[in-house]
Design a protein around this motif. Structure first.
Motif, PDB file in Angstrom:
ATOM      1  N   LEU A  48      35.692  47.777  43.423  1.00 40.81           N
ATOM      2  CA  LEU A  48      34.564  47.193  44.135  1.00 40.81           C
ATOM      3  C   LEU A  48      35.066  46.601  45.450  1.00 40.81           C
ATOM      4  CD1 LEU A  48      32.899  45.352  41.111  1.00 40.81           C
ATOM      5  CD2 LEU A  48      32.269  47.582  42.062  1.00 40.81           C
ATOM      6  N   SER A  49      34.142  46.177  46.315  1.00 39.98           N
ATOM      7  CA  SER A  49      34.570  45.743  47.641  1.00 39.98           C
ATOM      8  C   SER A  49      33.674  44.642  48.199  1.00 39.98           C
ATOM      9  CB  SER A  49      34.574  46.931  48.605  1.00 39.98           C
ATOM     10  OG  SER A  49      33.336  47.619  48.560  1.00 39.98           O
ATOM     11  N   HIS A  75      38.828  48.700  38.408  1.00 36.43           N
ATOM     12  CA  HIS A  75      40.158  48.093  38.401  1.00 36.43           C
ATOM     13  C   HIS A  75      40.157  46.702  39.012  1.00 36.43           C
ATOM     14  CE1 HIS A  75      42.519  52.155  38.076  1.00 36.43           C
ATOM     15  NE2 HIS A  75      41.697  51.942  37.071  1.00 36.43           N
ATOM     16  N   GLY A  76      39.242  46.447  39.937  1.00 33.03           N
ATOM     17  CA  GLY A  76      39.224  45.156  40.592  1.00 33.03           C
ATOM     18  C   GLY A  76      38.216  45.129  41.720  1.00 33.03           C
ATOM     19  N   ILE A  77      38.323  44.094  42.531  1.00 32.80           N
ATOM     20  CA  ILE A  77      37.429  43.924  43.675  1.00 32.80           C
ATOM     21  C   ILE A  77      38.304  43.589  44.890  1.00 32.80           C
ATOM     22  CG2 ILE A  77      36.977  41.484  43.152  1.00 32.80           C
ATOM     23  CD1 ILE A  77      34.027  42.072  44.051  1.00 32.80           C
ATOM     24  N   PRO A 135      47.609  48.703  44.587  1.00 28.34           N
ATOM     25  CA  PRO A 135      46.575  49.486  43.919  1.00 28.34           C
ATOM     26  C   PRO A 135      46.912  49.824  42.473  1.00 28.34           C
ATOM     27  CG  PRO A 135      46.957  50.335  46.129  1.00 28.34           C
ATOM     28  CD  PRO A 135      48.046  49.341  45.853  1.00 28.34           C
ATOM     29  N   LEU A 136      48.162  49.679  42.084  1.00 32.37           N
ATOM     30  CA  LEU A 136      48.557  49.938  40.701  1.00 32.37           C
ATOM     31  C   LEU A 136      48.257  48.751  39.791  1.00 32.37           C
ATOM     32  CD1 LEU A 136      51.990  51.712  41.336  1.00 32.37           C
ATOM     33  CD2 LEU A 136      49.744  52.759  40.934  1.00 32.37           C
ATOM     34  N   GLU A 137      47.905  47.610  40.377  1.00 40.19           N
ATOM     35  CA  GLU A 137      47.557  46.426  39.606  1.00 40.19           C
ATOM     36  C   GLU A 137      46.041  46.324  39.478  1.00 40.19           C
ATOM     37  OE1 GLU A 137      49.408  43.224  41.694  1.00 40.19           O
ATOM     38  OE2 GLU A 137      51.440  43.984  41.347  1.00 40.19           O
ATOM     39  N   ARG A 138      45.583  45.305  38.791  1.00 40.79           N
ATOM     40  CA  ARG A 138      44.147  45.069  38.627  1.00 40.79           C
ATOM     41  C   ARG A 138      43.846  43.603  38.915  1.00 40.79           C
ATOM     42  NH1 ARG A 138      41.439  48.970  34.168  1.00 40.79           N
ATOM     43  NH2 ARG A 138      42.844  50.746  34.376  1.00 40.79           N
ATOM     44  N   GLY A 139      42.647  43.374  39.447  1.00 38.50           N
ATOM     45  CA  GLY A 139      42.257  41.999  39.745  1.00 38.50           C
ATOM     46  C   GLY A 139      41.650  41.887  41.125  1.00 38.50           C
ATOM     47  N   GLY A 158      34.839  43.680  33.269  1.00 36.45           N
ATOM     48  CA  GLY A 158      36.164  43.447  32.708  1.00 36.45           C
ATOM     49  C   GLY A 158      37.281  43.348  33.723  1.00 36.45           C
ATOM     50  N   VAL A 159      36.941  43.067  34.976  1.00 31.22           N
ATOM     51  CA  VAL A 159      37.976  42.917  36.012  1.00 31.22           C
ATOM     52  C   VAL A 159      38.821  41.683  35.692  1.00 31.22           C
ATOM     53  CG1 VAL A 159      38.386  42.406  38.447  1.00 31.22           C
ATOM     54  CG2 VAL A 159      36.652  44.097  37.797  1.00 31.22           C
ATOM     55  N   PRO A 160      40.143  41.814  35.628  1.00 32.80           N
ATOM     56  CA  PRO A 160      40.967  40.635  35.332  1.00 32.80           C
ATOM     57  C   PRO A 160      40.868  39.590  36.445  1.00 32.80           C
ATOM     58  CG  PRO A 160      42.226  42.671  35.039  1.00 32.80           C
ATOM     59  CD  PRO A 160      40.951  43.047  35.741  1.00 32.80           C
ATOM     60  N   VAL A 161      40.847  38.338  36.052  1.00 31.77           N
ATOM     61  CA  VAL A 161      40.817  37.245  37.028  1.00 31.77           C
ATOM     62  C   VAL A 161      42.255  36.890  37.358  1.00 31.77           C
ATOM     63  CG1 VAL A 161      40.042  34.893  37.495  1.00 31.77           C
ATOM     64  CG2 VAL A 161      38.581  36.462  36.215  1.00 31.77           C
TER      65      VAL A 161
END
Length: 272
Positions: A93-94, A35-37, A134-138, A125-128
């Protein structure tokens, strides 16, 4: 395998990852999605954070650790779950950044975080974009879990100063992933301009079909007309896209005669 040795120095593996058995890369070890970092502050120094994550007693890890000078250590494969943000471990990711609250990231850390976000975009494919829940991505931050009622752990990490830097990280990552279009080589001056009127651009070609052989004339945006030689014609016809020069076919005898007369008058134009 998600080990990015072109960006980071591999300092793993650590048993504090996946399902904790140490037999990594099994299905139970892997992230469900990317979902993101998530940006963290380590509350520690670079080497100390790495050593602590390698200690089985710590029961913590992150995918990356970033030093204040911008060095990046990778602790966990990006396909494997790190133990960083509890319920968020399965899908995020972290990054642990060297420092202590209320530090800001150094410019080198901002660049390193941007590079990691850009690479996460390319690989997973993580959005920039900025994520604040946590419900969003990026690009997220650790405390956004607690802020929205999710079991993500620390409610103060990485602190307001670093959260405020996230848009800068996102903007820089967007620059990294955007391909730079190479500049279009300039047309030779003898194609574009005449000596008396620099900047008089070629607009289109006219091919007359009423004469043999069929002459071709260049029409400039000033309205001037001139004959064209074979080398220049070949060059202009090779141009494509925005630089393409259209060709108009003229079969009206009077129009062709007028073009020929105007070309004869325009003797100041460079000839091929």
């Amino acid at each position: 395998m998600g080990i990015w040795t072109d960006l980071a120095t591999w300092r793993g593996p650590t048993v504090n990852s996946g399902n904790g058995t140490g037999a990594l890369n099994e299905p139970a070890d892997r992230l469900d999605e990317h979902h993101g970092i998530v940006v963290h502050i380590a509350a520690g120094y670079f080497e100390g954070t790495i050593a602590w994550q390698r200690n089985p007693a710590s029961r913590v890890s992150s995918h990356f650790v970033v030093a204040k000078d911008g060095r990046i250590a990778q602790m966990v494969d990006t396909e494997i779950r790190a133990w960083t943000q509890r319920a968020g471990n399965r899908t995020w990711l972290s990054i642990e950044n060297e420092g202590f609250l209320p530090d800001r990231l150094t410019p080198q850390q901002v660049e390193a975080n941007a590079q990691l976000l850009a690479r996460s975009h390319r690989e997973h494919g993580v959005p920039v974009r900025n994520a604040n829940s946590p419900l969003e991505r990026g690009l997220g931050h650790h405390s956004m879990g607690a802020e929205h009622g999710f079991d993500w752990g620390h409610s103060q990490c990485p602190g307001p100063a670093i959260v405020a830097q996230k848009p800068t990280i996102v903007a820089r990552a967007a620059q990294i992933i955007t391909p730079i279009r190479p500049p279009t080589p300039p047309r030779p001056r003898w194609i574009i301009d005449d000596l008396d009127d620099p900047g008089d651009n070629v607009m289109y070609l006219v091919q007359c079909t009423t004469q043999t052989p069929n002459p071709i004339f260049v029409v400039h945006d000033s309205g001037k007309v001139r004959h064209i030689g074979p080398a220049e014609l070949a060059y202009l016809r090779s141009l494509t896209g925005d630089d393409a020069v259209p060709t108009i076919t003229e079969s009206e005898p009077s129009a062709c005669s007028r073009l020929l007369a105007e070309a004869r008058v325009s003797q100041g134009f460079l000839q091929n």
